[in-house]
Design a protein around this motif. Structure first.
Motif, PDB file in Angstrom:
ATOM      1  N   ASP A 340       0.826  -1.205   0.000  1.00  0.00           N
ATOM      2  CA  ASP A 340       0.000   0.000   0.000  1.00  0.00           C
ATOM      3  C   ASP A 340       0.863   1.258   0.000  1.00  0.00           C
ATOM      4  O   ASP A 340       0.568   2.227  -0.720  1.00  0.00           O
ATOM      5  N   GLU A 341       1.932   1.222   0.808  1.00  0.00           N
ATOM      6  CA  GLU A 341       2.824   2.372   0.867  1.00  0.00           C
ATOM      7  C   GLU A 341       3.571   2.548  -0.458  1.00  0.00           C
ATOM      8  O   GLU A 341       3.784   3.677  -0.926  1.00  0.00           O
ATOM      9  N   LEU A 342       3.946   1.441  -1.074  1.00  0.00           N
ATOM     10  CA  LEU A 342       4.626   1.508  -2.368  1.00  0.00           C
ATOM     11  C   LEU A 342       3.720   2.128  -3.420  1.00  0.00           C
ATOM     12  O   LEU A 342       4.159   2.976  -4.219  1.00  0.00           O
ATOM     13  N   VAL A 343       2.458   1.730  -3.428  1.00  0.00           N
ATOM     14  CA  VAL A 343       1.496   2.304  -4.390  1.00  0.00           C
ATOM     15  C   VAL A 343       1.324   3.798  -4.130  1.00  0.00           C
ATOM     16  O   VAL A 343       1.286   4.610  -5.056  1.00  0.00           O
ATOM     17  N   ARG A 344       1.234   4.152  -2.845  1.00  0.00           N
ATOM     18  CA  ARG A 344       1.078   5.569  -2.508  1.00  0.00           C
ATOM     19  C   ARG A 344       2.286   6.382  -2.965  1.00  0.00           C
ATOM     20  O   ARG A 344       2.140   7.481  -3.526  1.00  0.00           O
ATOM     21  N   GLN A 345       3.481   5.823  -2.755  1.00  0.00           N
ATOM     22  CA  GLN A 345       4.691   6.519  -3.174  1.00  0.00           C
ATOM     23  C   GLN A 345       4.744   6.660  -4.695  1.00  0.00           C
ATOM     24  O   GLN A 345       5.174   7.691  -5.221  1.00  0.00           O
ATOM     25  N   HIS A 346       4.308   5.632  -5.387  1.00  0.00           N
ATOM     26  CA  HIS A 346       4.303   5.687  -6.856  1.00  0.00           C
ATOM     27  C   HIS A 346       3.358   6.783  -7.349  1.00  0.00           C
ATOM     28  O   HIS A 346       3.708   7.567  -8.252  1.00  0.00           O
ATOM     29  N   ARG A 347       2.185   6.841  -6.750  1.00  0.00           N
ATOM     30  CA  ARG A 347       1.223   7.871  -7.165  1.00  0.00           C
ATOM     31  C   ARG A 347       1.723   9.266  -6.792  1.00  0.00           C
ATOM     32  O   ARG A 347       1.510  10.231  -7.540  1.00  0.00           O
ATOM     33  N   LEU A 348       2.389   9.346  -5.648  1.00  0.00           N
ATOM     34  CA  LEU A 348       2.938  10.631  -5.231  1.00  0.00           C
ATOM     35  C   LEU A 348       4.024  11.087  -6.206  1.00  0.00           C
ATOM     36  O   LEU A 348       4.124  12.271  -6.540  1.00  0.00           O
ATOM     37  N   ALA A 349       4.843  10.129  -6.677  1.00  0.00           N
ATOM     38  CA  ALA A 349       5.887  10.466  -7.648  1.00  0.00           C
ATOM     39  C   ALA A 349       5.272  10.972  -8.946  1.00  0.00           C
ATOM     40  O   ALA A 349       5.796  11.907  -9.575  1.00  0.00           O
ATOM     41  N   GLU A 350       4.162  10.368  -9.367  1.00  0.00           N
ATOM     42  CA  GLU A 350       3.482  10.835 -10.574  1.00  0.00           C
ATOM     43  C   GLU A 350       2.981  12.268 -10.394  1.00  0.00           C
ATOM     44  O   GLU A 350       3.098  13.093 -11.308  1.00  0.00           O
ATOM     45  N   ARG A 351       2.443  12.563  -9.217  1.00  0.00           N
ATOM     46  CA  ARG A 351       1.962  13.923  -8.956  1.00  0.00           C
ATOM     47  C   ARG A 351       3.123  14.912  -8.881  1.00  0.00           C
ATOM     48  O   ARG A 351       3.024  16.044  -9.366  1.00  0.00           O
ATOM     49  N   LEU A 352       4.221  14.455  -8.285  1.00  0.00           N
ATOM     50  CA  LEU A 352       5.391  15.333  -8.163  1.00  0.00           C
ATOM     51  C   LEU A 352       5.951  15.683  -9.537  1.00  0.00           C
ATOM     52  O   LEU A 352       6.424  16.803  -9.760  1.00  0.00           O
TER      53      LEU A 352
END
Length: 603
Positions: A340-352
């Protein structure tokens, strides 16, 4: 021998052709037609003879209607292993036809001769003298098919190279070239088959993901050939520990994945892990030198952590990545919140990645003040991210994320440009000229164009080298190669301020200071925070200030938040103070008000 065989074939061919000339002639035109036909057949015989003699790589065998060999060229001798003198007069099926094909071949030849049913060209696997199979493309030709003595020829093209290439290609697409283990795709397919069996039998299965610790450093230090030796030896050791139904694959350079059907409970998993770890008990010998090697392990279990191969492998990989954070040789079982944290980090990277275009980034500035007067001397630019669709994201989260995802250079370039733009704007507005310091990551500094881009940016905005400083961690400097140090020295000699940030938290060797082109030390906040109560931290601070001043460096105390801490850094004669006691990081408008107020109250 080949020439005599061709002559024999030619003589028989000419005798057959001569029969054409015995037909009754009804007149001059008929005789001319017969002679024309004879010339045509003579030309055909000549062309055929030339063809046979110019096919050194094509095996040609000639035989009569009883399938006895009457012609055997050199290529046939090379392909099938029989010299021509040994092949002549023997039945073709006794020479090169495998036993299972013998009767069908005999029947096909009889149907060809007696009924005119042509033998179709086809890929066949014939037989070498040694008994080994010989793959060929075989084509049959009959001459004089309407006579009592037809001549039959078999033209065989060797397919050994093509078959070998196909086998090599099939191997390359399914197996790893170095270790000969199944590759990831093959492993996934095999694992899905095992999982189907486990479902039917109600059994569990454990997947173990293995990543050799610091293998890139092994390759860099010893060379790729030596690294390959370690991989081959590790494969041998792991194979020796496999059960008959276990699976193993090399999925990338230094990563292996294994599957253990029937292993589900904690005790069985512990046994499997210890068995795999035992492969690393002995050092790996490379060029006569024993090299200790460790590996981080991640574990997932069917059906708890996934029901198909790809999901189980992914989750074991996620667990392995978490294990690597715990240090060399660590083991971590999969937990859902890891994913779950990995998915969140991936989505955060896309937003960044879209934050710059969406104008979600800004710079806040934290003043550095004189420890004696409290006057603002410099500003540190600090990046802030306030997404349009949510709350602000902490730099402690998105800066490491940018490092991991490769976005740090884009962010760094934006910071560089924005800091120079703001400095130029303040100058144009008559705001007091203070230096702005920006932070550069190790990845940025290692890129040759970064420091050149900084110089160009400063010049493009009409600034001086003294207007923009840079801050680097000590680890970045210690790991810098000579090219990086050369570029930093050029900036240093042009007057750019270069500070070591968070000093004391890295290698912390004061002897390195004489080697680096730096102008300032920033004592890490952890020492400042604890120094009033911890004599050890106080001693480190005092030593840092003393050495820094003796080397002609400016010393900045970070994280000063209380009067007690301020009194201590003043007592130690720190030059500058940065922290919440004086100012938090502030947006542009508030910093500008502070600077204008300071300018109004200047003596």
């Amino acid at each position: 021998m080949g020439g005599r065989h061709v002559k024999r074939i030619r003589d028989r061919w000419l005798r057959w052709c001569s029969t054409v000339g015995t037909w009754p002639a009804s007149g001059k035109h008929d005789r001319e037609d017969v002679r024309a036909i004879q010339r045509l057949h003579q030309d055909s015989e000549q062309r055929f003879r030339v063809l046979l003699e110019n096919l050194p790589r094509v095996a040609v065998q000639g035989y009569d209607r009883q399938r006895r060999v009457i012609y055997w060229n050199d290529a046939s001798a090379r392909l099938y292993g029989y010299p021509a003198e040994e092949a002549m007069g023997r039945l073709l099926e006794d020479l090169i036809i495998p036993d299972p094909m013998r009767q069908p071949v005999v029947e096909a030849h009889r149907a060809w001769v007696e009924q005119g049913q042509a033998i179709p060209a086809d890929e066949l696997e014939l037989r070498h003298r040694s008994g080994e199979p010989v793959p060929v493309f075989s084509h049959h030709v009959m001459l004089g098919e309407h006579t009592d003595n037809p001549l039959m020829f078999c033209v065989d093209i060797d397919l050994s190279d093509q078959k070998r290439a196909h086998r090599d290609l099939a191997f390359a697409t399914r197996f790893d070239q170095l270790t000969h283990l199944p590759n990831r795709q093959t492993f996934e397919a095999d694992l899905d088959e095992r999982l189907d069996r486990c479902r039917r039998q109600g059994r569990s299965l454990t997947v173990l993901y293995l990543d050799i610790d610091h293998f890139a450093e092994i390759n860099d230090a010893l060379g790729y050939a030596q690294g390959d030796q370690i991989l081959i030896e590790l494969t041998r050791r792991l194979r020796h520990r496999q059960r008959s139904g276990d699976l193993m694959s090399r999925v990338s350079g230094d990563e292996f994945v294994m599957a253990f059907p029937g292993v589900g409970d904690a005790e069985a998993r512990r046994t499997v892990v210890e068995n795999v770890r035992s492969a690393f008990d002995r050092p790996f010998e490379v060029d006569g030198i024993a090299r200790p090697v460790t590996a981080s392990l991640g574990l997932s279990v069917f059906p708890d952590h996934g029901r198909v191969a790809r999901e189980l492998i992914r989750n074991a990989d996620v667990a392995k990545n978490r294990a690597k954070l715990d240090g060399q040789g660590a083991l971590q079982g999969f937990q859902q919140h890891f994913h779950d944290e990995l998915v969140r980090q991936h989505r955060l990277a896309e937003r960044l990645e879209h934050a710059i275009a969406n104008r979600e980034l800004s710079l806040h500035y934290q003043p550095q003040v004189s420890a004696v007067s409290g006057r603002i001397e410099n500003l540190e630019a600090l990046l802030r991210w306030e997404p349009a669709d949510g709350e602000a994201v902490s730099p402690a989260e998105f800066i490491p994320l940018a490092e991991r995802s490769g976005l740090i250079e884009r962010l760094g370039n934006w910071v560089m440009e924005e800091a120079c733009r703001q400095q130029a704007a303040w100058r144009a507005a008559g705001v007091e000229a203070l230096r702005i310091d920006i932070n550069l990551s190790g990845r940025q500094v290692r890129a040759p164009e970064t420091l050149e881009r900084l110089e160009a940016c400063v010049a493009r905005h009409g600034l001086e080298p003294q207007d923009i400083g840079i801050e680097l961690t000590e680890n970045v400097l210690i790991e810098a190669n000579e090219g990086v140090l050369t570029r930093l020295r050029r900036l240093y000699h042009r007057g750019v301020r270069i500070a070591i940030d968070d000093f004391g938290t890295g290698y912390s060797s004061l002897s390195y200071l004489k080697l680096f082109p730096v102008t300032a030390l920033k004592i890490d906040r952890s020492f400042v925070r604890d120094a009033p109560q911890q004599p050890e931290d106080r001693a480190i601070m005092e030593a840092t200030v003393f050495i820094g001043h003796r080397l002609g460096l400016e010393v900045v105390a970070e994280g000063v938040e209380t009067g007690e801490q301020l009194a201590l850094v003043r007592e130690m004669r720190c030059d500058l103070v940065q922290g919440y006691y004086f100012h938090r990081p502030l947006p542009v408008a508030e910093v500008q008000r502070l600077l204008l107020a300071q300018l109004e109250h200047a003596p």
